[in-house]
Design an enzyme around this catalytic site. Sequence first.
Site, short mmCIF file in Angstrom:
data_model
loop_
_atom_site.label_atom_id
_atom_site.label_comp_id
_atom_site.label_asym_id
_atom_site.label_seq_id
_atom_site.Cartn_x
_atom_site.Cartn_y
_atom_site.Cartn_z
N GLU A 177 17.73 22.95 16.71
CA GLU A 177 16.40 22.65 17.24
C GLU A 177 16.31 23.16 18.67
OE1 GLU A 177 14.61 19.13 16.00
OE2 GLU A 177 13.15 19.06 17.63
N ARG A 178 15.26 23.93 18.93
CA ARG A 178 15.08 24.56 20.24
C ARG A 178 16.29 25.44 20.61
NH1 ARG A 178 9.93 23.88 19.61
NH2 ARG A 178 9.37 21.70 19.38
N ASN A 220 17.15 14.32 16.60
CA ASN A 220 16.35 14.06 15.40
C ASN A 220 17.33 14.09 14.22
OD1 ASN A 220 13.78 14.02 16.72
ND2 ASN A 220 13.98 16.23 16.93
N LYS A 300 17.67 8.41 19.41
CA LYS A 300 16.25 8.66 19.66
C LYS A 300 15.50 7.75 18.70
CE LYS A 300 12.77 12.36 19.27
NZ LYS A 300 12.54 13.82 19.17
N GLU A 304 8.51 10.32 18.63
CA GLU A 304 8.13 11.46 17.81
C GLU A 304 8.44 11.20 16.33
OE1 GLU A 304 9.97 14.81 19.91
OE2 GLU A 304 8.16 14.97 21.15
N ARG A 337 17.87 6.89 24.30
CA ARG A 337 16.93 7.79 25.00
C ARG A 337 15.59 7.10 25.30
NH1 ARG A 337 15.47 12.53 22.49
NH2 ARG A 337 15.73 13.92 24.25
N ASP A 383 8.08 16.40 29.61
CA ASP A 383 9.03 16.98 28.66
C ASP A 383 9.54 18.34 29.14
OD1 ASP A 383 10.53 17.47 26.46
OD2 ASP A 383 8.87 17.62 25.04
N GLU A 405 18.68 13.10 31.96
CA GLU A 405 18.82 14.14 30.94
C GLU A 405 18.09 15.41 31.37
OE1 GLU A 405 18.07 13.01 26.75
OE2 GLU A 405 16.97 14.88 26.54
N GLU A 411 13.62 25.72 26.53
CA GLU A 411 12.48 25.55 25.62
C GLU A 411 11.16 25.98 26.27
OE1 GLU A 411 12.14 21.61 24.07
OE2 GLU A 411 10.21 22.02 23.11
N GLU A 529 7.89 30.38 37.17
CA GLU A 529 6.79 29.45 37.45
C GLU A 529 5.53 30.21 37.87
OE1 GLU A 529 7.35 26.89 40.90
OE2 GLU A 529 6.20 25.32 39.91
N TRP A 559 -0.86 15.35 21.51
CA TRP A 559 0.43 15.17 22.18
C TRP A 559 0.33 14.59 23.60
CZ3 TRP A 559 4.64 15.51 19.23
CH2 TRP A 559 4.54 16.22 18.04
C1 GCU Z 1 10.84 18.00 22.88
C2 GCU Z 1 11.25 19.04 21.90
C3 GCU Z 1 11.68 18.44 20.60
C4 GCU Z 1 12.73 17.36 20.86
C5 GCU Z 1 12.23 16.36 21.86
C6 GCU Z 1 13.28 15.34 22.28
O1 GCU Z 1 9.64 17.40 22.48
O2 GCU Z 1 10.18 19.93 21.67
O3 GCU Z 1 12.17 19.46 19.78
O4 GCU Z 1 13.08 16.74 19.68
O5 GCU Z 1 11.84 17.03 23.02
O6 GCU Z 1 13.77 15.46 23.39
O7 GCU Z 1 13.59 14.43 21.53
#
Ligand code: GCU
Length: 698
Positions: A177-178, A220, A300, A304, A337, A383, A405, A411, A529, A559
């Site tokens: 992821e990412r 996740n 987590k 989300e 988290r 984020d 963190e 990303e 930036e 979001w």
């Molecule tokens: C961001 C990211 C997600 C990730 C989330 C997290 O939103 O886009 O892919 O899961 O951060 O830190 O849990």
Amino acid sequence: MTFSSKGYAAWLPSDRWQDEQRIEAWRPLLEQIDARMELRAAGPGAAALQELANGIEILTGTPPSLTLKAGSPPVIVLGSPQAAQRSLEELKALPLAEEAYALRIGAASENENQDGEQAAYAILRGGSERGLLYGAFALLRLIDSDPRGPRDLDLAESPRNPLRMIDQWDNMDGSVERGYSGGSIFYRDNRILLESPRIDDYARLLASVGINAISVNNVNVHREETKLITSALLPDVRRLSDTFGRYGIQLFLSVNYAAPIELGELDTADPLNTDVQHWWQRKVAEIYAAVPDFGGFVVKADSENRPGPFTYGRDHADGANLLADALAPHGGLVMWRCFVYDCHQDWRDRSTDRARAAYDHFRDLDGRFRDNVVLQIKNGPMDFQVREPVSPLFGAMPRTNQVMEFQIAQEYTGQQRDICFLVPQWKKSLDFDTLLNGAGCTVKQIAAGKVHPFTRSGVAAVSNIGNDDNWTGHHLAQANLFGFGRLAWNPELESDAIAEEWSALTFGADTPVARFVAKLLLESWPVYESYTAPLGVGWMVQPHYHYAVDVDGYEYSKWGTYHFADRDGLGVDRTLATGTGYTGQYADENRDRYDSLEECPDELLLFFHHVPYTHVLKSGKTVIQHIYDSRFEGADAVDRWIARWRELEADVDPERFAHILHRLEGQSENAKQWRDAVNTYFYRKSGIPDERERTVYA
Ligand code: GCU
């Protein structure tokens, strides 16, 4: 190291020095190693010895002679043992913390032996084998980044942050992821890749910059990863734990809060239910029986769409303590988290503010968490944007362990296609004075456990590596992984020192390429930036994908990520008087500074205020003119880098020359796309032309 790519060895020794004089200068020190330590094959002490011996052989072309005897504390002597004798006794008596090391080099001519030859020595003493390993890597860095030869040195170092953790966002199907550098080095087809030599080499890279904990799966936690804590997979997890353990790195797993349900064993995950409590106690006992050095869980929850205690009307303290109680008898930690917010927001509702969420959810729970719970708080309240203020939750819970963190994975900062050296950004967070306990209460002091008596504080970061040959996609993105480790070890290190060290180790000490790369790295965050989202507003990216420009991409979404641009102005009013009141989460002086239009720093102006395009910044420019100017400047800067890089072609190997040129050309295109899209968008909204009459599309 098993891969042929120039980037695979990263900052560790990879090539013999070309300068024979340099080899001669170091030879007296590097031809002989005498080690005293516990004779264990699989510990960090053995790794320290092996790293030193291999590194020296690679750099000088000659393997050092090696003697190893039992002894404590762990010590490695290089060069002349006779010359080292007096210092050795002194260093052995030195009180050192477990992760600390002491290094003394005697290179002066008074160390001549009877034959008049220079009898150089170096002594490395660890507070433990782990300390010795950190010292061995420090010595290698020193040898490889200074072409002049040995010089007298007397140094004792210990890490400022107790926890220095890396979070992998790897999935068992092999995706990351990412991830912007290939697939996972840990998993493929829902299996753990035990045979992968890269895992071992990754452990070496992390240990070389002092990382001491790793969580090896995505926060996740999907169906397959939920099974990592089952008997079928725990033996494989054990092997991973042993690999990292050899380099002093403790292994953690991300767990699914609803695991008892997901694994088909219970029909609830309610933290106050005794069946659930017993389930986790049995589960944790099973994990420790299989993986004795296990570090604990990363969680987590209620974030989300992930499951969590809210489902049962419980709060995050209930949820975290459930797992903490199960882990406590084994010494394990819960990294809980705080990235908890409403991801189903209504953009029409201007009173809800995502930036407030972590503080609003967690602040009042201070004092309710067990000692082995550590709250993991993203550096900013949103984020991982290019620019954010520091999360006001950090330091605001004096009775709760916290780590900050960061995200090494780029990303929102160029996805390892565009260069963005993030060390200066992280330093900005670490240096921030929260003023929560009077002046001088900086994030780095809190993280180091100097303000509140935390034993479990520190820093964590999302990794940026994958199975690309050079680990990080863009070769220069390695500097971020290196930089995070160096900063986690010592947040006082300056960004330029870190950039220069990495560049010297990677492209050769004191070379034109290393000099230019260090300069480029240091310019890269401001440049990134300057062509992307202006003045702290963030989020002008393509939804989900997060690289390319899309000014309104997140504007009408769920979001909670808006810039509120209209024909008169833009920005988010987060003030106490007229906005969402987010500023009230800071200590009074910081609140007042952010609340005030006059005092709010330009770079965060649109994060805190909604202002007209004609508002004059401290720089003397209007907001609209700043938008135009900085987008042109950013895109131009990338083109200047390209021109300079082309001039260096003869000084760098063809593989890396072509790779970096290719990435820079991509960055140039991206920067121009951002420049033109952002400028055009705001010209159309505001109707105010660029006062310098450059091309802005109508
Ligand atoms: C961001 C990211 C997600 C990730 C989330 C997290 O939103 O886009 O892919 O899961 O951060 O830190 O849990």
